[in-house]
Design an enzyme around this catalytic site. Structure first.
Site, mmCIF file in Angstrom:
data_model
loop_
_atom_site.group_PDB
_atom_site.id
_atom_site.type_symbol
_atom_site.label_atom_id
_atom_site.label_comp_id
_atom_site.label_asym_id
_atom_site.label_seq_id
_atom_site.Cartn_x
_atom_site.Cartn_y
_atom_site.Cartn_z
ATOM 1 N N TYR A 148 0.841 -1.197 0.000
ATOM 2 C CA TYR A 148 0.000 0.000 0.000
ATOM 3 C C TYR A 148 0.879 1.250 0.000
ATOM 4 C CZ TYR A 148 -3.295 3.596 1.487
ATOM 5 O OH TYR A 148 -4.037 4.747 1.558
ATOM 6 N N LYS A 152 1.441 4.208 -2.942
ATOM 7 C CA LYS A 152 1.250 5.626 -2.690
ATOM 8 C C LYS A 152 2.545 6.419 -2.907
ATOM 9 C CE LYS A 152 -3.121 5.540 -1.766
ATOM 10 N NZ LYS A 152 -4.092 6.186 -2.697
#
Length: 257
Positions: A148, A152
Site C-alpha cells: 500500500y 502511494k
C-alpha cells in the site's frame, strides 16, 4: 462555473471534496462503483447547493471503468477543470499473506488508473491552458512498509514529476498525503482501528480545505496537518534502516489487526 470530477466520491475524503466543491459552486462529475449511492449523493448536492451533479458509475480496477472516466475527462465540449483521483483501498495482511490478485487490483486502482486519468485530464487541460489535478496518496508513501505504501509512494513521485514537466502550462498537479482519516477505508479492508490514538485521526472536511488551499498556492505536495508535518520531518531525518524497523513495529501496533 467550473466542473470537478472526483473518483471514489461517495465516502470519506472523496465525499468531503464533493461537499466542499459543491458548496463553492462547482458542478461535479461523481465517480464510484455504486450507482444507487452516486444518485443519492448527486441529488443531495444538487438540492442543497444548486449545482449540477453528473453520475458516472465506474470500477477503476478494470479497463472498462478506467476507459469510461478517460472518455469523460477527454470531452472538450464539457471540460473538467479539476480532477481529484481519490479512489483507493487497502488490503489486510502482510506481504505474501494477501492474494496476488488483490495486490494487482490495488496497483490497478492506485497506479494505472491514476496514471491514465491524470494523463487524459492533463492533456485536455493543457489544451485550454488551465486546470488542476489532486492525486490522493498517503503519509504511508514516506515509510518503507507494505505494498500500500509503495503504491502511494509511486503516486507522490509520479505527481511531482508530472508537475515539473507541465510547469508553465497552466495545469497544476498536487499529491495529497493525509494520515488516518475517519472514513469507510479501514472497515472495508477489515482493519481494526481501536488501537489508533485519537490524536492521529484527521477530520476529512478540514483536510480538504487545507488541500485546496495548498493547490491554490501552487504546491505539488500537501501534508495537511501540523501533526503529520512534524512526523514527516522526523521521518526525513531518520536513517532508512532504522526507519524500516520502526515502521514495521508501528504497523503491527497501529495497522491492520
Amino acid at each position: 462555473m467550473t466542473t470537478a470530477l472526483i473518483t471514489g466520491s461517495t465516502a470519506g475524503i472523496g465525499a468531503a471534496f464533493a461537499r466542499r466543491l459543491a458548496a463553492d459552486g462547482h458542478d461535479l462529475v461523481l465517480v464510484a462503483r455504486d450507482t444507487k449511492r452516486l444518485r443519492e449523493q448527486a441529488t443531495e448536492l444538487h438540492d442543497r447547493h444548486g449545482i449540477e451533479a453528473e453520475v458516472l458509475t465506474a470500477d477503476l480496477a478494470g479497463d472498462d471503468g478506467i476507459e469510461a472516466v478517460v472518455r469523460r475527462l477527454s470531452d472538450l465540449r464539457n471540460p473538467v477543470d479539476l480532477l481529484v483521483n481519490n479512489a483507493g483501498f487497502g488490503n489486510k495482511g502482510r506481504f505474501l499473506d494477501v492474494p496476488m490478485a488483490d495486490e494487482l487490483r490495488m496497483l490497478k486502482v492506485h497506479c494505472e488508473a491514476v496514471l491514465r486519468l491524470t494523463s487524459a485530464a492533463a492533456q485536455a487541460m493543457r489544451t485550454r491552458g488551465r486546470g488542476g489535478i489532486v492525486n490522493v496518496a498517503s503519509v504511508a508513501a514516506f515509510v518503507p512498509r507494505g505494498t500500500y505504501g509503495a503504491s502511494k509512494a509511486w503516486v507522490v513521485q509520479f505527481t511531482q514529476g508530472a508537475a515539473r514537466d507541465l510547469a508553465g502550462s497552466g495545469v497544476r498537479l498536487m499529491a495529497l498525503c493525509p494520515g488516518f482519516v475517519r472514513t469507510e477505508f479501514h472497515e472495508r479492508a477489515g482493519m481494526g482501528t481501536d488501537n489508533i490514538p485519537n490524536w492521529m485521526w484527521l477530520d476529512a472536511d478540514k483536510l480538504v480545505a487545507s488541500a485546496l488551499a495548498d493547490l491554490a498556492r501552487g504546491r505539488t505536495l500537501s501534508v495537511p496537518d501540523p501533526r503529520y508535518k512534524a512526523l514527516m520531518g522526523v521521518v526525513k531525518l531518520t536513517p532508512r534502516a532504522l526507519l524500516g524497523g520502526i515502521s514495521s513495529r508501528t504497523g503491527r501496533k497501529y495497522g491492520p489487526q
